[in-house]
Every structure is written in structure tokens, then in C-alpha cells.
Design an enzyme around this catalytic site. Structure first.
Site, short mmCIF file in Angstrom:
data_model
loop_
_atom_site.label_atom_id
_atom_site.label_comp_id
_atom_site.label_asym_id
_atom_site.label_seq_id
_atom_site.Cartn_x
_atom_site.Cartn_y
_atom_site.Cartn_z
N SER A 144 0.86 -1.19 0.00
CA SER A 144 0.00 0.00 0.00
C SER A 144 0.89 1.23 0.00
O SER A 144 2.08 1.13 0.37
CB SER A 144 -0.85 -0.01 1.28
OG SER A 144 -1.53 1.23 1.45
N TYR A 157 -2.56 -1.34 10.30
CA TYR A 157 -2.47 -1.43 8.83
C TYR A 157 -1.11 -0.91 8.36
O TYR A 157 -0.43 -1.55 7.55
CB TYR A 157 -3.61 -0.62 8.22
CG TYR A 157 -3.79 -0.77 6.73
CD1 TYR A 157 -4.55 -1.81 6.20
CD2 TYR A 157 -3.21 0.14 5.85
CE1 TYR A 157 -4.74 -1.94 4.83
CE2 TYR A 157 -3.39 0.01 4.48
CZ TYR A 157 -4.16 -1.02 3.97
OH TYR A 157 -4.33 -1.15 2.61
#
Ligand code: NAD
Length: 262
Positions: A144, A157
Site C-alpha cells: 500500500s 495497517y
């Protein structure tokens, strides 16, 4: 974009969003597919059948839960048994939860680390011996922009995605003299169910329309002010599987409309 032989690809979390975009592109490039992820059994079967019908490849589904190492081992064995090989691994399954560190539920931290990070280690540990024996393999980790930079309220995350980028580099070094490569793709915002949940939550919290919340979310991080698409991520995965990409390894490749250029 051609690969030199027909390959078998496993994409974790491919029943939705980015993973589904990736399997569609890999199947279109001629790769046999192992689908994985949660969802309605009939919808998953429809995806499987459509891959076989549209692309003349073999497609199978395995329901392994990415929090369960034993099920991951069984899925890798299933790929070999059903399709004869496992050449391409796309570690994509992932979840999100937003909260401040003080309020972050421990169970959510553990689940995000298990699904977004540890599952990639387990898949690769089981897939690597076969790749080494064939001296060819591609590991593509869907990290990401949050594998490269942070945002508040995403502790688990961001930690997991930074970890995944680090794991990708170690794998690249351990396989550098072989025909195996390992790279991370780092998407910015892609409009999938995972992001839609964040947009809906922001709309409710701020008392604005879903449309407004969507525009605000993209504009806050992504200079292009446009979402990237699952198809664009899939096209990059196809490139990474090609012979043209055989010297690319250990890289983290942003597809983020300029997010991490700032
Ligand atoms: P999504 O919610 O549409 O898809 C997630 C997939 O993972 C689904 O198929 C789901 O069934 C599967 N999954 C979840 N928990 C699982 C488990 N325990 N075992 C097996 N499968 C499981 O989300 P998405 O946006 O397509 O996300 C896919 C990946 O891309 C994630 O790793 C996410 O972090 C990453 N990513 C997404 C964006 C974005 O903007 N959407 C940006 C950067 C990175």
C-alpha cells in the site's frame, strides 16, 4: 506481455476488489488461477466459471482463512495437486480498521497483522520450495502507499504494510541468484469495498453526502484526485510476471496518483 510458459497463479483475497482485478488480468494473460477469499458461494463459483469460459484457463477455488497457517499450507498443496504447479503468488488478502492507538482493539491489531502480513510469510514459506525446484517464480505482495508512508488512526495497517515491504526485500535477497523475483505493489486509493466502508463512515461522522466524502478522501492524499483501479493493479502484476521484469526484484512500486511523491 508474454510469459515463457503457462503458469499457475494463486491470488489470496481474490473474491473482491483488487484481488479480483488481478485474477482477471492474470487469467487474460493465460495463467491458471487459484481463487481465495470469503463471500457468497454462488458468486464465487460464478467468478470461477467466468474465468475458465472467458480465458480458456483452469480456475479453482480454495477457501483458506488467511489467519490460519494450517489452511494456508493446505491451499498451497491444493494448487500443486489440482493444477500441477504454483509459479505466481499474489499476497493480496487484507482488512482495515481505523482507531487511535489508545482505542485500537487488540483483536483487530492481531487480525490485521495476521491477514495483511503473516499470511504472506506462510504462503511464501510453502510455495518457495517448488519455485526453487523449477527455478522460476513471481511473488507479488500487495502492500500500500501505507507501506511507504503513514496516516494517523491506521497503526496496525501501516505497521503490517511496512512489514510486508520489508518482507518483500528479504525474499528478494534470498532468491536474488535464482529465477524468482519478489516485488511489492503499493496502491493508493482504489475504490473497493474496503475503501467504501471508510467513505461511508466519514460521511456519517461528518454529516456529509457519500459523494462528498468520496471526493474529500481522495483529494486529501492523492494529487491525481482520481482512484486507481483494480485493473491497473492487475496489469502491473501481469508485467511483473513477464520476462521483461525478470531483473526487477525487491522493488516497492507505487500506483498512487502521486500520493508518495509529496
Ligand atoms: P476488499 O475488501 O475488496 O477485498 C479483500 C479480499 O480479502 C476479499 O476477497 C476478502 O474476502 C479477502 N479476505 C479478507 N479476510 C480474509 C481472510 N481472513 N482469509 C482470506 N481472505 C480474506 O479489499 P481491497 O481494497 O481489494 O484490498 C485488497 C488488498 O489491497 C488489501 O491487502 C489492501 O490492504 C490492499 N490495498 C487496498 C487499497 C485500496 O484503496 N482499496 C489501497 C492499498 C492497498
Amino acid at each position: 506481455m508474454t510469459t515463457s510458459a503457462r503458469r499457475v497463479a494463486l491470488v489470496t483475497g481474490s473474491t473482491s476488489g483488487i484481488g479480483l482485478g488481478v485474477v482477471r488480468k492474470l487469467a487474460a494473460s493465460g495463467q491458471d488461477i487459484v481463487l481465495n477469499g470469503f463471500g457468497d458461494a454462488k458468486e464465487i463459483e460464478a467468478i470461477r466459471v467466468s474465468l475458465e469460459a472467458e480465458h480458456e484457463v483452469r480456475a479453482r477455488y480454495h477457501a483458506a482463512d488467511m489467519t490460519k497457517p494450517q489452511e494456508i499450507a493446505e491451499m498451497v498443496a491444493f494448487a500443486h495437486k489440482e493444477l500441477g504447479s504454483l509459479d505466481v503468488v499474489v499476497n493480496n488478502a487484507g482488512i482495515q480498521h481505523t482507531a487511535s492507538i489508545e482505542e485500537f482493539p487488540v483483536a483487530k491489531w492481531d487480525a490485521i497483522l495476521a491477514i495483511n502480513l503473516s499470511s504472506a510469510f506462510h504462503v511464501v514459506q510453502h510455495a518457495l520450495p517448488g519455485m526453487r525446484a523449477r527455478n522460476w517464480g513471481r511473488v507479488i505482495n500487495i502492500a500500500s502507499a501505507h507501506g511507504l508512508v503513514a496516516s494517523p488512526f491506521k497503526a496496525a495497517y501501516v505497521a503490517a504494510k511496512h512489514g510486508l515491504v520489508g518482507f518483500t526485500k528479504v525474499l528478494a535477497l534470498e532468491t536474488a541468484t535464482t529465477g524468482i523475483t519478489a516485488n511489492a505493489i503499493c496502491p493508493g486509493w482504489v475504490l473497493t469495498p474496503l475503501v467504501q466502508k471508510q467513505i461511508d463512515a466519514a460521511a456519517t461522522a461528518e454529516g456529509i453526502s457519500v459523494d462528498e466524502a468520496q471526493k474529500k478522501l481522495v483529494a486529501a492524499k492523492q494529487p491525481s484526485q482520481r482512484f486507481a483501479t483494480p485493473e491497473q493493479i492487475g496489469a502491473l502484476a501481469v508485467f511483473l510476471c513477464s520476462d521483461a521484469a525478470s531483473s526487477m526484484t525487491g522493488a516497492s512500486l507505487p500506483v498512487d496518483g502521486g500520493w508518495t511523491a509529496q
